[in-house]
Scaffold this motif. Structure first.
Motif, PDB file in Angstrom:
ATOM      1  N   MET A   2     -31.225 -34.176  64.936  1.00 55.24           N
ATOM      2  CA  MET A   2     -31.516 -35.603  65.101  1.00 55.24           C
ATOM      3  C   MET A   2     -30.457 -36.491  64.467  1.00 55.24           C
ATOM      4  SD  MET A   2     -34.280 -35.347  66.821  1.00 55.24           S
ATOM      5  CE  MET A   2     -35.073 -36.963  66.822  1.00 55.24           C
ATOM      6  N   THR A  55     -27.287 -35.957  65.050  1.00 52.16           N
ATOM      7  CA  THR A  55     -26.068 -35.761  65.838  1.00 52.16           C
ATOM      8  C   THR A  55     -25.958 -36.669  67.050  1.00 52.16           C
ATOM      9  OG1 THR A  55     -27.062 -34.065  67.262  1.00 52.16           O
ATOM     10  CG2 THR A  55     -26.094 -33.309  65.182  1.00 52.16           C
ATOM     11  N   PHE A  56     -26.938 -37.534  67.276  1.00 50.83           N
ATOM     12  CA  PHE A  56     -26.866 -38.426  68.430  1.00 50.83           C
ATOM     13  C   PHE A  56     -27.555 -39.745  68.101  1.00 50.83           C
ATOM     14  CE2 PHE A  56     -30.871 -36.182  68.833  1.00 50.83           C
ATOM     15  CZ  PHE A  56     -31.764 -37.127  69.314  1.00 50.83           C
ATOM     16  N   PHE A  81     -28.463 -40.955  73.982  1.00 48.98           N
ATOM     17  CA  PHE A  81     -29.347 -39.934  74.558  1.00 48.98           C
ATOM     18  C   PHE A  81     -30.066 -40.486  75.793  1.00 48.98           C
ATOM     19  CE2 PHE A  81     -33.566 -37.752  74.629  1.00 48.98           C
ATOM     20  CZ  PHE A  81     -33.114 -36.467  74.905  1.00 48.98           C
ATOM     21  N   ILE A 107     -29.774 -39.605  80.024  1.00 48.65           N
ATOM     22  CA  ILE A 107     -30.900 -39.308  80.922  1.00 48.65           C
ATOM     23  C   ILE A 107     -30.905 -40.282  82.101  1.00 48.65           C
ATOM     24  CG2 ILE A 107     -33.422 -39.326  81.109  1.00 48.65           C
ATOM     25  CD1 ILE A 107     -33.595 -38.211  78.319  1.00 48.65           C
ATOM     26  N   GLU A 139     -28.323 -39.511  84.675  1.00 50.15           N
ATOM     27  CA  GLU A 139     -28.576 -38.294  85.452  1.00 50.15           C
ATOM     28  C   GLU A 139     -29.775 -38.439  86.382  1.00 50.15           C
ATOM     29  OE1 GLU A 139     -28.349 -34.676  83.056  1.00 50.15           O
ATOM     30  OE2 GLU A 139     -29.925 -33.819  84.332  1.00 50.15           O
ATOM     31  N   LYS A 148     -34.853 -44.401  82.697  1.00 55.18           N
ATOM     32  CA  LYS A 148     -34.645 -44.485  81.246  1.00 55.18           C
ATOM     33  C   LYS A 148     -35.985 -44.270  80.551  1.00 55.18           C
ATOM     34  CE  LYS A 148     -32.612 -47.580  77.820  1.00 55.18           C
ATOM     35  NZ  LYS A 148     -31.972 -48.888  77.624  1.00 55.18           N
ATOM     36  N   PRO A 149     -36.078 -43.303  79.642  1.00 58.01           N
ATOM     37  CA  PRO A 149     -37.361 -43.073  78.964  1.00 58.01           C
ATOM     38  C   PRO A 149     -37.876 -44.333  78.291  1.00 58.01           C
ATOM     39  CG  PRO A 149     -35.818 -41.314  78.447  1.00 58.01           C
ATOM     40  CD  PRO A 149     -35.038 -42.373  79.173  1.00 58.01           C
ATOM     41  N   TRP A 155     -39.868 -44.208  75.810  1.00 53.74           N
ATOM     42  CA  TRP A 155     -40.109 -43.881  74.402  1.00 53.74           C
ATOM     43  C   TRP A 155     -38.799 -43.888  73.616  1.00 53.74           C
ATOM     44  CZ3 TRP A 155     -37.284 -39.459  74.969  1.00 53.74           C
ATOM     45  CH2 TRP A 155     -37.456 -38.696  76.118  1.00 53.74           C
ATOM     46  N   ALA A 164     -36.190 -42.079  71.122  1.00 56.68           N
ATOM     47  CA  ALA A 164     -35.833 -40.679  70.874  1.00 56.68           C
ATOM     48  C   ALA A 164     -36.032 -40.315  69.405  1.00 56.68           C
ATOM     49  CB  ALA A 164     -34.392 -40.420  71.309  1.00 56.68           C
ATOM     50  N   GLU A 165     -36.117 -41.330  68.521  1.00 61.92           N
ATOM     51  CA  GLU A 165     -36.402 -41.127  67.091  1.00 61.92           C
ATOM     52  C   GLU A 165     -35.270 -40.413  66.337  1.00 61.92           C
ATOM     53  OE1 GLU A 165     -38.914 -42.346  65.314  1.00 61.92           O
ATOM     54  OE2 GLU A 165     -40.189 -43.117  66.928  1.00 61.92           O
ATOM     55  N   ASP A 219     -46.226 -38.170  75.507  1.00 64.16           N
ATOM     56  CA  ASP A 219     -44.831 -38.634  75.481  1.00 64.16           C
ATOM     57  C   ASP A 219     -44.037 -37.972  74.358  1.00 64.16           C
ATOM     58  OD1 ASP A 219     -44.953 -40.299  77.640  1.00 64.16           O
ATOM     59  OD2 ASP A 219     -45.015 -42.167  76.503  1.00 64.16           O
ATOM     60  N   ARG A 223     -40.577 -35.978  74.676  1.00 66.13           N
ATOM     61  CA  ARG A 223     -39.395 -36.316  73.853  1.00 66.13           C
ATOM     62  C   ARG A 223     -38.813 -35.057  73.203  1.00 66.13           C
ATOM     63  NH1 ARG A 223     -38.271 -37.117  68.438  1.00 66.13           N
ATOM     64  NH2 ARG A 223     -40.400 -36.524  67.882  1.00 66.13           N
ATOM     65  N   ILE A 226     -35.170 -33.211  74.140  1.00 67.76           N
ATOM     66  CA  ILE A 226     -34.120 -32.974  73.132  1.00 67.76           C
ATOM     67  C   ILE A 226     -33.812 -31.480  73.054  1.00 67.76           C
ATOM     68  CG2 ILE A 226     -33.658 -33.046  70.639  1.00 67.76           C
ATOM     69  CD1 ILE A 226     -35.222 -35.770  70.646  1.00 67.76           C
ATOM     70  N   ARG A 255     -31.986 -30.582  76.561  1.00 67.43           N
ATOM     71  CA  ARG A 255     -30.757 -31.309  76.880  1.00 67.43           C
ATOM     72  C   ARG A 255     -29.695 -31.188  75.802  1.00 67.43           C
ATOM     73  NH1 ARG A 255     -30.777 -34.942  80.938  1.00 67.43           N
ATOM     74  NH2 ARG A 255     -32.680 -34.961  82.163  1.00 67.43           N
ATOM     75  N   LEU A 256     -30.114 -31.129  74.544  1.00 63.19           N
ATOM     76  CA  LEU A 256     -29.118 -31.116  73.469  1.00 63.19           C
ATOM     77  C   LEU A 256     -28.974 -29.749  72.828  1.00 63.19           C
ATOM     78  CD1 LEU A 256     -29.919 -34.500  71.662  1.00 63.19           C
ATOM     79  CD2 LEU A 256     -28.340 -34.050  73.560  1.00 63.19           C
ATOM     80  N   TYR A 263     -37.742 -36.015  82.806  1.00 56.42           N
ATOM     81  CA  TYR A 263     -36.822 -35.880  81.673  1.00 56.42           C
ATOM     82  C   TYR A 263     -36.579 -34.440  81.221  1.00 56.42           C
ATOM     83  CZ  TYR A 263     -38.216 -40.758  81.656  1.00 56.42           C
ATOM     84  OH  TYR A 263     -38.494 -42.032  82.026  1.00 56.42           O
TER      85      TYR A 263
END
Lengths: 162, 162
Positions: free
Chosen positions: A93, A95-96, A101, A105, A108, A112-113, A115, A117-118, B65, B69, B73, B76-77, B139
């Motif tokens: 968490m 690293t971005f 993030f 998404i 692609e 767009k989410p 939520w 990403a936290e 959700d 999320r 992550i 994708r990551l 997602y």
């Protein structure tokens, strides 16, 4: 053979020596909220046995509505009273950013989410943020024993965030 | 001494024989989503070692959700491709309804949670619901290997929901 099939074969060995069933409510009246990171074996880290503690995990070990839901059920219906939060060094968490993030998404999928990403930039700050979110929730009755830690993936030790 | 202090003493013993650090991405490219129930030792049930799989957990092992999320992550990551869902027999989520749980909170605090409690009445149906929520999400890129199981708290065995 998929990895899932391989892990199912492990389950057969586990069941052979399994002793059950245990009671539903956690024997130690504690709930742990930790990052999903593969290197965090929560039962090992805390020396927990089956039946002792609720274990809630997600990307980052953060507190969103869903962790409030789980903690509310844990305390209100199943009698837990203490909460242990575990973040860790070398966390993904860090690293971005949420923006990059979610843009990835969107690029692609065209969506767009809705939520967050936290992601976060400082471990101790995010542990305190998580403690504060729990203490600010009207739905969690017991918040006098909420303590937060950073697990060191190099040493296996928990360091408390104060 | 609090339970938290007792578990911290266990951590000192764990750290003594700890071998780290391991790489960040899960070695087996798998993410597990399981109920928070205290009797589910996910590492034991699947024979997982530290560093092999992401482990996501919440009340019921449901998909909201926040699990989307975490799974986004994870895939994708951090390169996971398979998803294992674990519900279990004797689950607390079978013992109440959303309406009564939320009314209890509203009666006590004057506030009704804006989230669903995600209780359910049938294990297999909710496992399928969770698989469907993952497959319906735009997602999550890899959904060809999403399999769901019910863990039997009496026998220690996983039974696949088909």
């Amino acid at each position: 053979m998929s990895v899932t099939d391989e892990l199912l074969a492990n389950n057969a060995a586990y069941a052979e020596s399994f002793q059950g069933p245990l009671p539903l409510p956690p024997a130690k009246h504690v709930a742990v909220l930790a990052c999903m990171d593969a290197r965090l074996n929560v039962y090992g880290i805390l020396g927990l046995q089956e039946g002792e503690a609720h274990v809630i995990r997600n990307a980052g070990g953060v507190v969103t509505d869903d962790e409030i839901r789980s903690l509310a059920i844990s305390q209100r219906l199943l009698g837990t009273k203490e909460i242990i939060l575990i973040h860790h060094t070398d966390c993904g968490m860090l690293t971005f950013t949420d923006d990059e993030f979610k843009k990835g998404i969107q690029d692609e999928t065209g969506l767009k989410p809705q939520w967050a990403a936290e992601s976060f930039t400082d471990l101790d700050t995010d542990v305190r943020q998580s403690i504060n979110r729990i203490k600010a929730s009207p739905y969690i009755p017991h918040t006098d024993q909420v303590r937060g830690f950073v697990f060191d993936v190099a040493t296996g030790k928990l360091d408390e965030v104060v």
